[in-house]
Enzyme design. Structure first.
Site, PDB file in Angstrom:
ATOM      1  N   SER A 153     -17.900  -0.212  -1.095  1.00  0.00           N
ATOM      2  CA  SER A 153     -18.139  -0.593   0.297  1.00  0.00           C
ATOM      3  C   SER A 153     -19.162   0.280   1.023  1.00  0.00           C
ATOM      4  O   SER A 153     -20.041  -0.248   1.709  1.00  0.00           O
ATOM      5  CB  SER A 153     -16.819  -0.611   1.074  1.00  0.00           C
ATOM      6  OG  SER A 153     -16.035  -1.706   0.686  1.00  0.00           O
ATOM      7  N   ASN A 474      -7.739  10.067  -4.334  1.00  0.00           N
ATOM      8  CA  ASN A 474      -8.300   9.278  -3.245  1.00  0.00           C
ATOM      9  C   ASN A 474      -7.214   8.314  -2.732  1.00  0.00           C
ATOM     10  O   ASN A 474      -6.114   8.258  -3.286  1.00  0.00           O
ATOM     11  CB  ASN A 474      -9.553   8.538  -3.731  1.00  0.00           C
ATOM     12  CG  ASN A 474      -9.215   7.391  -4.660  1.00  0.00           C
ATOM     13  OD1 ASN A 474      -8.254   7.473  -5.419  1.00  0.00           O
ATOM     14  ND2 ASN A 474      -9.990   6.329  -4.625  1.00  0.00           N
ATOM     15  N   CYS A 476      -6.500   5.204  -2.967  1.00  0.00           N
ATOM     16  CA  CYS A 476      -5.914   4.201  -3.869  1.00  0.00           C
ATOM     17  C   CYS A 476      -5.430   4.814  -5.175  1.00  0.00           C
ATOM     18  O   CYS A 476      -4.877   4.111  -6.027  1.00  0.00           O
ATOM     19  CB  CYS A 476      -6.928   3.102  -4.164  1.00  0.00           C
ATOM     20  SG  CYS A 476      -7.403   2.162  -2.697  1.00  0.00           S
ATOM     21  N   GLU A 478      -6.927   5.723  -7.841  1.00  0.00           N
ATOM     22  CA  GLU A 478      -7.627   5.489  -9.105  1.00  0.00           C
ATOM     23  C   GLU A 478      -8.597   6.630  -9.424  1.00  0.00           C
ATOM     24  O   GLU A 478      -9.114   6.720 -10.538  1.00  0.00           O
ATOM     25  CB  GLU A 478      -8.371   4.143  -9.087  1.00  0.00           C
ATOM     26  CG  GLU A 478      -9.734   4.141  -8.413  1.00  0.00           C
ATOM     27  CD  GLU A 478      -9.648   4.032  -6.895  1.00  0.00           C
ATOM     28  OE1 GLU A 478     -10.689   3.821  -6.261  1.00  0.00           O
ATOM     29  OE2 GLU A 478      -8.540   4.154  -6.342  1.00  0.00           O
TER      30      GLU A 478
END
Length: 510
Positions: A153, A474, A476, A478
Site C-alpha cells: 500500500s 509487524n 499482521c 507475517e
C-alpha cells in the site's frame, strides 16, 4: 542487469489490446450518507468493482496533480525516463480550477510506479543498457495493469509522486542511505525519497521524552501512519505500574502509555481516514502489567456492551417517566407526585429496578415540570465506528503476548509463574501459570485479542541471531525480524502466469 521482454514489444504500448472503461466508485455510511464518491474512474475492463474501489478510494492521489508537466533534464537519464514537474507557463493559460486535480486514470498510477522504480534503478546503474531499462518499465506496466503483480500500500500511496508530477513537501524526519558515501542522512523533502515500506518494527526504551523513548515512539508512529505504513513494538522494556521513578514517586505503568498511543493511532490512521491504523503491541508474558494487558480489550468490549445496554435502558425508562407525568389525569403538582400518580410510581420503580441513576430520574421529572414531553438521551450501538467504540481504549491495535517455552512448561506442569519488575529484576508478583493462560484464552475468545507469539520458537528459527533477538512483529505478524527494521512486500498473482493451453499441449505430447 539485463531484462528480457516476455509480454511486451518495444514498439508497442504495454496497454495495447487492453480495454479501459469508466467506472463509478463510492463509500457510504450504514445510514446511507456518502463518505466518498468518484465518477469517471478509468480502469481495465476486466477489473472487479472491489479492485476499482480500492484504487479510487485509497491509492489515487486526490489532489495536486498538475494538468501540464514538463521534463527535467538530467545528465545520463534518457528523456523518456526524466522526472516531470508542473509546466507553469502552460498552466497559466488554464483557469485556477483546471490547473490541479486528482488522479482519475489507473494508467497514471501504473506509469508513476513503474517509472519511478525504473528511474531509481537507472540512477543506481542497475541496468546494462537503456533498452533494459525500457523493458523493465514496459513489463511492469503491463503486469500492473493486468493484476499480475502488485506492490504494498505505501508504494501505491507515495511512490512516483515526485518523479511523475513534481509533488513535494517539507522533510518529515525520514532518513536514507546515501548511495555514494554509504552514510545515513536526513531527507530534504517528503516525496523525493518517499516512505514506501509496508510495515516496521520499532524499539522503545524506558524513557519518557528522549530519543528512542515513549513520546518519541508516538512521533515515529505518527510519521509511519501518515504515509500509510504500519508498525509493531514490544513494550516490555517499560516499567510496570508502581515501580519507582528516578526522581521519586511511582510509575503510572505500561497501560497508561499504551492508551496514549492508542488514541494517537486512532486520530492519525494509516494513509487516510478510510483506513484504520496498522499497529501491533507486543508484551512479554513476564511483564508486571501483563494481566491488565491481557484483559485490556475484553474489558473495553464490556464497557461498550454496558454503554449500549445502559443507553437504551435510560432512554426507555426516562421517557416512560415523562410519559407517565403527561398522561396523568391528576391536577397540578399531583401529576409529579408518585403518591398520587400510579403510572409515575410504576415508571419510577421500573427505572430503579433497571439501575437508572437517581440524578437522571430527578432530572427527567424536572424536565417534565418545565413542559418537556420527551428527553433526548444518546443511544449507542455496537458498530465499530460508533461513539461507543470511540469512547473506549485499545481499539486501534492488534495486541499479542510473547510466550516462552518456560511459560508453556509451567502451564503444562501447573506451576507458579513470576512477573518480573523492570527496574531491578526482582519478582513483582507470582501467579499460577494456568490462571494466566486461562486469561489469555478467555480474552481471545471474547474479543480476538490478545494473539500469541511463541518467543522461544521464533528466536530458535531466527536467521540473523548475531544481530540481536526478535522481540516483535509487524501488525499482521507475517514479518518478524530485528527491532528498527522494515519490510517491503509485494505480490505475484501466480495464476496469471500459468499458460493452461501450453500445459495441455505438453501433456498431450507426453
Amino acid at each position: 542487469m539485463r531484462v528480457q521482454r516476455r509480454f511486451t514489444d518495444a514498439q508497442i504500448s504495454p496497454y495495447e489490446g487492453l480495454s479501459f472503461e469508466s467506472r463509478r466508485s463510492e463509500i457510504r455510511n450504514p445510514d446511507g450518507t456518502k463518505v466518498f464518491e468518484a465518477d469517471g474512474v478509468m480502469v481495465p475492463s476486466g477489473w472487479s468493482q472491489v479492485a476499482t474501489d480500492i484504487l479510487a478510494q485509497k491509492y489515487f492521489r486526490k489532489a495536486g496533480i498538475p494538468a501540464k508537466t514538463k521534463r527535467v533534464s538530467e545528465k545520463g537519464v534518457p528523456e523518456w525516463l526524466q522526472r516531470s514537474v508542473p509546466d507553469s507557463k502552460a498552466m497559466r493559460k488554464l483557469s485556477d480550477a483546471e490547473r490541479f486535480a486528482g488522479e482519475r486514470d489507473s494508467r497514471q498510477v501504473f506509469d508513476r510506479l513503474a517509472g519511478c522504480w525504473t528511474y531509481w534503478a537507472h540512477r543506481e546503474g542497475m541496468f546494462d543498457s537503456e533498452d533494459d531499462a525500457l523493458a523493465f518499465y514496459d513489463e511492469l506496466r503491463y503486469m500492473l495493469a493486468r493484476q499480475m503483480v502488485a506492490p504494498n500500500s505505501p508504494q501505491w500511496f507515495n511512490t512516483g509522486l515526485h518523479w511523475a508530477y513534481g509533488i513535494d513537501g517539507p522533510a518529515q524526519g525520514h532518513r536514507y542511505v546515501d548511495p555514494k558515501s554509504g552514510d545515513t542522512v536526513a531527507s530534504t523533502s517528503a516525496y523525493e525519497r518517499p516512505q514506501p515500506h509496508a510495515c516496521f518494527i520499532q524499539s522503545v526504551g524506558d524513557d519518557l521524552v528522549n530519543d528512542g523513548g515513549i513520546m518519541d515512539l508516538w512521533m515515529r508512529e505518527a510519521r509511519l501512519f501518515k504515509y500509510g505504513s504500519g508498525t509493531g513494538t514490544n513494550f516490555s522494556a517499560l516499567r510496570g505500574e508502581g515501580e519507582p521513578l528516578s526522581g521519586g514517586g511511582r510509575s503510572s505503568g505500561l497501560m497508561s502509555f499504551l492508551k496514549i498511543g492508542d488514541r494517537a493511532a486512532g486520530a492519525i490512521k494509516s494513509g487516510g481516514t478510510t483506513r484504520r491504523a496498522a499497529k501491533m503491541v507486543c508484551l512479554d508474558i513476564d511483564h508486571p502489567d501483563v494481566e491488565n494487558f491481557i484483559t485490556w480489550k475484553d474489558t473495553e468490549e464490556q464497557k461498550v456492551a454496558a454503554m449500549v445496554t445502559g443507553s437504551k435502558t435510560n432512554e426507555r425508562c426516562l421517557n416512560a417517566i415523562l410519559k407517565a407525568i403527561h398522561m396523568s389525569q391528576e391536577p397540578g403538582s399531583m401529576a409529579y407526585d408518585p403518591r398520587h400518580n400510579p403510572g409515575l410510581a410504576e415508571a419510577l420503580r421500573e427505572a430503579r429496578r433497571s439501575a437508572v441513576p437517581d440524578n437522571s430520574i430527578h432530572r427527567a421529572i424536572q424536565f417534565a415540570q418545565q413542559g418537556y414531553t420527551h428527553i433526548e438521551f444518546p443511544v449507542f450501538d455496537t458498530d465499530w465506528q460508533s461513539d461507543a467504540y470511540q469512547t473506549v481504549s485499545g481499539q486501534n491495535s492488534n495486541n499479542s503476548v510473547r510466550l516462552t517455552n518456560a511459560f508453556m512448561d509451567a502451564v503444562l506442569r501447573d506451576e507458579p509463574w513470576r512477573l518480573i519488575r523492570r527496574t531491578d529484576g526482582g519478582v513483582a508478583k507470582t501467579v499460577p501459570a494456568n490462571e494466566l493462560w486461562e486469561k489469555v484464552c478467555v480474552a481471545a475468545w471474547a474479543c480476538a485479542d490478545p494473539g500469541v507469539q511463541f518467543d522461544s520458537t521464533i528466536n530458535e528459527w531466527h536467521t540473523c541471531p548475531g544481530d540481536g533477538r526478535i522481540n516483535a512483529s509487524n501488525p499482521c505478524s507475517e514479518y518478524m525480524f530485528l527491532d528498527d527494521t522494515a519490510c517491503n512486500l509485494a505480490s505475484l498473482n501466480l495464476l496469471t502466469f500459468f499458460d493452461a493451453e501450453a500445459s495441455r499441449v505438453q501433456i498431450d505430447e507426453m
